[in-house]
Design a protein around this motif. Structure first.
Motif, PDB file in Angstrom:
ATOM      1  N   ILE A 163       0.849  -1.200   0.000  1.00 61.03           N
ATOM      2  CA  ILE A 163       0.000   0.000   0.000  1.00 61.03           C
ATOM      3  C   ILE A 163       0.886   1.252   0.000  1.00 61.03           C
ATOM      4  O   ILE A 163       0.703   2.163  -0.810  1.00 61.03           O
ATOM      5  CB  ILE A 163      -0.966  -0.010   1.223  1.00 61.03           C
ATOM      6  CG1 ILE A 163      -2.051  -1.073   1.034  1.00 61.03           C
ATOM      7  CG2 ILE A 163      -1.605   1.369   1.435  1.00 61.03           C
ATOM      8  CD1 ILE A 163      -2.828  -1.409   2.302  1.00 61.03           C
ATOM      9  N   SER A 164       1.878   1.288   0.886  1.00 53.11           N
ATOM     10  CA  SER A 164       2.777   2.456   0.970  1.00 53.11           C
ATOM     11  C   SER A 164       3.557   2.610  -0.327  1.00 53.11           C
ATOM     12  O   SER A 164       3.689   3.711  -0.865  1.00 53.11           O
ATOM     13  CB  SER A 164       3.752   2.294   2.132  1.00 53.11           C
ATOM     14  OG  SER A 164       3.058   2.294   3.333  1.00 53.11           O
ATOM     15  N   THR A 167       1.458   3.953  -3.133  1.00 52.47           N
ATOM     16  CA  THR A 167       1.113   5.370  -2.901  1.00 52.47           C
ATOM     17  C   THR A 167       2.286   6.258  -3.323  1.00 52.47           C
ATOM     18  O   THR A 167       2.101   7.248  -4.043  1.00 52.47           O
ATOM     19  CB  THR A 167       0.784   5.598  -1.404  1.00 52.47           C
ATOM     20  OG1 THR A 167      -0.202   4.665  -1.016  1.00 52.47           O
ATOM     21  CG2 THR A 167       0.291   7.002  -1.135  1.00 52.47           C
ATOM     22  N   VAL A 168       3.492   5.886  -2.910  1.00 53.25           N
ATOM     23  CA  VAL A 168       4.685   6.676  -3.253  1.00 53.25           C
ATOM     24  C   VAL A 168       4.920   6.623  -4.769  1.00 53.25           C
ATOM     25  O   VAL A 168       5.229   7.632  -5.399  1.00 53.25           O
ATOM     26  CB  VAL A 168       5.924   6.160  -2.472  1.00 53.25           C
ATOM     27  CG1 VAL A 168       7.171   6.919  -2.884  1.00 53.25           C
ATOM     28  CG2 VAL A 168       5.718   6.289  -0.977  1.00 53.25           C
ATOM     29  N   GLN A 245       8.651   1.515   7.020  1.00 50.06           N
ATOM     30  CA  GLN A 245       7.774   2.690   6.934  1.00 50.06           C
ATOM     31  C   GLN A 245       8.583   3.987   6.868  1.00 50.06           C
ATOM     32  O   GLN A 245       8.257   4.906   6.115  1.00 50.06           O
ATOM     33  CB  GLN A 245       6.861   2.709   8.166  1.00 50.06           C
ATOM     34  CG  GLN A 245       5.772   3.750   8.154  1.00 50.06           C
ATOM     35  CD  GLN A 245       4.663   3.392   7.195  1.00 50.06           C
ATOM     36  OE1 GLN A 245       4.409   2.215   6.947  1.00 50.06           O
ATOM     37  NE2 GLN A 245       4.022   4.377   6.641  1.00 50.06           N
ATOM     38  N   PHE A 248       9.808   4.839   3.400  1.00 49.77           N
ATOM     39  CA  PHE A 248       8.752   5.361   2.521  1.00 49.77           C
ATOM     40  C   PHE A 248       8.468   6.827   2.847  1.00 49.77           C
ATOM     41  O   PHE A 248       8.198   7.632   1.942  1.00 49.77           O
ATOM     42  CB  PHE A 248       7.472   4.531   2.648  1.00 49.77           C
ATOM     43  CG  PHE A 248       7.536   3.204   1.950  1.00 49.77           C
ATOM     44  CD1 PHE A 248       7.865   3.123   0.609  1.00 49.77           C
ATOM     45  CD2 PHE A 248       7.263   2.024   2.622  1.00 49.77           C
ATOM     46  CE1 PHE A 248       7.929   1.893  -0.045  1.00 49.77           C
ATOM     47  CE2 PHE A 248       7.328   0.792   1.982  1.00 49.77           C
ATOM     48  CZ  PHE A 248       7.663   0.730   0.652  1.00 49.77           C
ATOM     49  N   GLU A 249       8.537   7.164   4.119  1.00 43.60           N
ATOM     50  CA  GLU A 249       8.301   8.560   4.509  1.00 43.60           C
ATOM     51  C   GLU A 249       9.407   9.467   3.967  1.00 43.60           C
ATOM     52  O   GLU A 249       9.145  10.579   3.524  1.00 43.60           O
ATOM     53  CB  GLU A 249       8.181   8.669   6.028  1.00 43.60           C
ATOM     54  CG  GLU A 249       6.749   8.396   6.461  1.00 43.60           C
ATOM     55  CD  GLU A 249       6.576   8.077   7.926  1.00 43.60           C
ATOM     56  OE1 GLU A 249       7.470   8.400   8.707  1.00 43.60           O
ATOM     57  OE2 GLU A 249       5.542   7.486   8.265  1.00 43.60           O
ATOM     58  N   ILE A 252       8.752  10.028   0.245  1.00 41.94           N
ATOM     59  CA  ILE A 252       7.718  11.054   0.018  1.00 41.94           C
ATOM     60  C   ILE A 252       8.314  12.447   0.242  1.00 41.94           C
ATOM     61  O   ILE A 252       8.000  13.401  -0.471  1.00 41.94           O
ATOM     62  CB  ILE A 252       6.491  10.807   0.932  1.00 41.94           C
ATOM     63  CG1 ILE A 252       5.552   9.775   0.312  1.00 41.94           C
ATOM     64  CG2 ILE A 252       5.721  12.089   1.234  1.00 41.94           C
ATOM     65  CD1 ILE A 252       4.693  10.240  -0.853  1.00 41.94           C
TER      66      ILE A 252
END
Lengths: 273, 133
Positions: A163-164, A167-168, A245, A248-249, A252
């Motif tokens: 999902i992450s 999204t990215v 996580q 991924f942050e 972004i």
């Protein structure tokens, strides 16, 4: 003759009135609803667990047949609630996957299949709990579910990662598309020779660099995810956040920087030399 | 003033005559004979000290009140200009392709702001799997 006609008319009316209601029910079962179901079942499990603990303590103290029977029933109810919590949890993940844009069909279908398999297993397990006649039987049933937990958690972490990642990826693709549009326009401006494009072209390279850094972070996240399972048999959510996580942050964040560069590039194009 | 200062010891002794013992020390007290010049100087000095003290108290009260109020940092701010305003527009300022690109950048910006990567609500539930009797 009149009776069949009335019956058919009633049947038609019933079908017409039921159709929108059924359609509405289908429409409403989204992630939000599935998540509420999961939380509701988790609360039921917590109540059942409190009752189980009480019954267990009473049995361990009294060791009577009545307390044994009470403990068996309380454990059965708690285990059924535990299975139901896992079923609704996996269903919520399924709905989240359904609502996540950008996921490839192969990834989504693969996860659906694994979720469905686990939900089917949990349903069967829940049914089998009714046949447990002794405390030993019920403990054995509980251990079966415990042994399955690793598979279910892995599905959850796989889903979260996908999902992450998607999204990215969607945002990175949008950024790359805009860079491509700007490149075409800048090439046109350079051809006309009525505006210096040197600075703009340098800024485009900077923006490209940010997109590349974002992609690198995604690859780091993928690598960290593999390492996560090397370190632990069943990782915790905190392990997942710290290693995967977080990457991924960062990814972004690079795309946000790229976007601010794009804004400056557009402003530069719109400003005379 | 002169007469008052000179009479003071007499007054004290006359008032305390019935109980002589506690005030014996005052009997021998001799106040210096000051000239009117010295007295004026002393009075002026005392009054100035009092005025100075009053001023200090007043200043402290004023400064203390100012300090207790939250300090608002006044930073130099640029001249307000409308968002996207360009003082010296190029011939591409109103180009439809450039405007479309600008729109895409804005949309992407809002999408990035709205992006929620936190999936904590989907973390596996904390369930008891250690059942034993």
């Amino acid at each position: 003759m009149k009776l069949p006609k009335v019956f058919i008319a009633l049947l038609i009316v019933a079908c017409i009135s039921a159709a929108p209601a059924l359609a509405q029910e289908d429409e409403e079962f989204n992630y939000e609803r599935a998540y509420k179901d999961y939380i509701y079942n988790f609360n039921l499990y917590q109540n059942a667990h409190s009752t189980y603990q009480l019954a267990r303590n009473q049995y361990l103290q009294a060791k009577t047949l009545t307390s044994q029977n009470n403990a068996l029933e309380a454990t059965r109810t708690m285990l059924q609630a535990r299975d139901q919590t896992m079923i609704t949890y996996l269903t919520a993940i399924r709905l989240k996957l359904a609502e996540t844009p950008g996921l490839s069909d192969i990834i989504r279908d693969g996860l659906y299949s694994r979720i469905d398999q686990e939900v089917a297993w949990l349903n069967t397990h829940k049914e089998n709990l009714t046949s447990a006649a002794t405390l030993e039987d019920i403990v054995e049933d509980s251990n079966e579910a415990r042994d399955r937990l690793g598979i279910q958690k892995t599905i959850a972490f796989d889903a979260m990662r996908d999902i992450s990642s998607s999204t990215v990826q969607i945002h990175r693709q949008s950024t790359s598309d805009i860079i491509a549009q700007i490149r075409v326009k800048v090439s046109e401006i350079r051809g006309r020779q009525n505006k210096d494009t040197g600075v703009i072209e340098r800024w485009i390279l900077e923006t490209d660099n940010r997109v590349t850094r974002s992609l690198e972070k995604d690859l780091e996240a993928a690598s960290e995810y593999v390492n996560l399972y090397d370190r632990r048999n069943i990782p915790t959510y905190l392990d997942y956040v710290k290693s995967v996580q977080f990457r991924f942050e960062e990814s972004i964040q690079y795309l946000k920087e790229a976007n601010s560069y794009l804004k400056e590039i557009v402003k530069e194009i719109k400003t005379a030399d | 003033m002169d007469t008052q200062n000179q009479q003071q010891p007499d007054i004290v002794t006359s008032q305390n005559e019935p109980t002589k013992k506690p005030l014996d020390m005052f009997k021998n007290l001799k106040l210096p004979q000051l000239s009117s010049k010295h007295k004026k100087a002393i009075i002026t000095a005392v009054v100035s000290v009092i005025i100075l003290l009053l001023l200090l108290v007043l200043l402290k009260a004023l400064l203390g009140r100012r300090r207790s109020q939250p300090e608002v940092a006044v930073l130099p701010s640029p001249t307000p200009t409308p968002t996207g305003f360009i003082r010296n527009p190029s011939e591409y300022a109103l180009d439809p392709q450039v405007l479309a690109i600008e729109e895409n950048v804005k949309k992407l910006e809002s999408d990035l702001i709205m992006t929620k990567l936190d999936l904590s609500e989907l973390q596996p539930p904390n369930l008891d799997f250690g059942i034993s009797f």
